[in-house]
Design a protein around this motif. Sequence first.
Motif, mmCIF file in Angstrom:
data_model
loop_
_atom_site.group_PDB
_atom_site.id
_atom_site.type_symbol
_atom_site.label_atom_id
_atom_site.label_comp_id
_atom_site.label_asym_id
_atom_site.label_seq_id
_atom_site.Cartn_x
_atom_site.Cartn_y
_atom_site.Cartn_z
ATOM 1 N N LEU A 173 0.834 -1.197 0.000
ATOM 2 C CA LEU A 173 0.000 0.000 0.000
ATOM 3 C C LEU A 173 0.864 1.239 0.000
ATOM 4 N N GLU A 174 0.265 2.334 -0.393
ATOM 5 C CA GLU A 174 0.916 3.639 -0.320
ATOM 6 C C GLU A 174 0.254 4.399 0.810
ATOM 7 N N ALA A 175 1.059 5.207 1.489
ATOM 8 C CA ALA A 175 0.539 5.932 2.647
ATOM 9 C C ALA A 175 1.309 7.219 2.858
ATOM 10 N N GLU A 176 0.713 8.084 3.641
ATOM 11 C CA GLU A 176 1.411 9.268 4.120
ATOM 12 C C GLU A 176 1.633 9.034 5.614
ATOM 13 N N ILE A 177 2.886 9.152 6.052
ATOM 14 C CA ILE A 177 3.193 8.944 7.466
ATOM 15 C C ILE A 177 3.851 10.188 8.063
ATOM 16 N N VAL A 203 8.928 -0.278 5.358
ATOM 17 C CA VAL A 203 8.599 1.076 4.920
ATOM 18 C C VAL A 203 9.645 1.528 3.907
ATOM 19 N N ILE A 204 9.189 1.943 2.735
ATOM 20 C CA ILE A 204 10.088 2.357 1.662
ATOM 21 C C ILE A 204 9.705 3.763 1.205
ATOM 22 N N LEU A 205 10.673 4.680 1.234
ATOM 23 C CA LEU A 205 10.417 6.043 0.745
ATOM 24 C C LEU A 205 10.196 6.014 -0.758
ATOM 25 N N ASP A 206 9.261 6.804 -1.233
ATOM 26 C CA ASP A 206 8.926 6.831 -2.660
ATOM 27 C C ASP A 206 9.810 7.752 -3.484
ATOM 28 N N ASN A 207 10.642 8.564 -2.852
ATOM 29 C CA ASN A 207 11.365 9.596 -3.603
ATOM 30 C C ASN A 207 12.874 9.356 -3.689
ATOM 31 N N ASN A 208 13.308 8.119 -3.581
ATOM 32 C CA ASN A 208 14.721 7.728 -3.685
ATOM 33 C C ASN A 208 15.606 8.297 -2.586
ATOM 34 N N GLN A 209 15.036 8.884 -1.557
ATOM 35 C CA GLN A 209 15.828 9.325 -0.415
ATOM 36 C C GLN A 209 15.977 8.156 0.547
ATOM 37 N N ILE A 210 16.929 8.259 1.440
ATOM 38 C CA ILE A 210 17.161 7.185 2.406
ATOM 39 C C ILE A 210 16.608 7.541 3.776
ATOM 40 N N THR A 211 16.786 8.786 4.211
ATOM 41 C CA THR A 211 16.406 9.201 5.562
ATOM 42 C C THR A 211 14.944 9.624 5.628
ATOM 43 N N GLY A 254 14.362 7.979 10.934
ATOM 44 C CA GLY A 254 14.051 6.692 10.343
ATOM 45 C C GLY A 254 14.804 6.541 9.034
ATOM 46 N N PHE A 255 14.601 5.404 8.363
ATOM 47 C CA PHE A 255 15.285 5.166 7.101
ATOM 48 C C PHE A 255 14.434 4.285 6.197
ATOM 49 N N SER A 256 14.621 4.465 4.902
ATOM 50 C CA SER A 256 13.931 3.640 3.930
ATOM 51 C C SER A 256 14.400 2.202 4.112
ATOM 52 N N GLY A 257 13.463 1.286 4.256
ATOM 53 C CA GLY A 257 13.778 -0.114 4.494
ATOM 54 C C GLY A 257 13.572 -0.537 5.940
ATOM 55 N N MET A 258 13.249 0.433 6.811
ATOM 56 C CA MET A 258 13.029 0.082 8.216
ATOM 57 C C MET A 258 11.826 -0.842 8.341
ATOM 58 N N MET A 259 11.837 -1.680 9.382
ATOM 59 C CA MET A 259 10.804 -2.701 9.530
ATOM 60 C C MET A 259 10.127 -2.631 10.903
#
Length: 96
Positions: free
Chosen positions: A4-8, A41-49, A22-27
């Motif tokens: 799913l896509e979400a705003e957090i 959780v994966i960021l949609d904009n290619n950022q990591i943090t 936090g970081f992209s890939g955190m569980m």
Amino acid sequence: MLELEAEIYLIREDEGGMTKEGFSGMMPSFSVANDLIMCKVILDNNQITIKRGEYHRVTIQLPYGEDYQDYISVGYSFTLNTGKRTIARGKVTLVH
């Protein structure tokens, strides 16, 4: 797997949230139907943090989400947790 896509909103430390960004890939755990289930959780904009105190558009992968798909729809509000600590609040914007 349910995706799913979400705003957090990652909660700041002074609000009781995490002490680090936090970081992209955190569980963390995803709250659904009075249960906490594993997610990624994966960021949609290619950022990591994932910065605290800001809203972020993310993709959330729920490996066991198909067991809960009757509960999760657009507009569903949830929390992300590590242990007993709530680290983020969110709302579903799209279910794949």
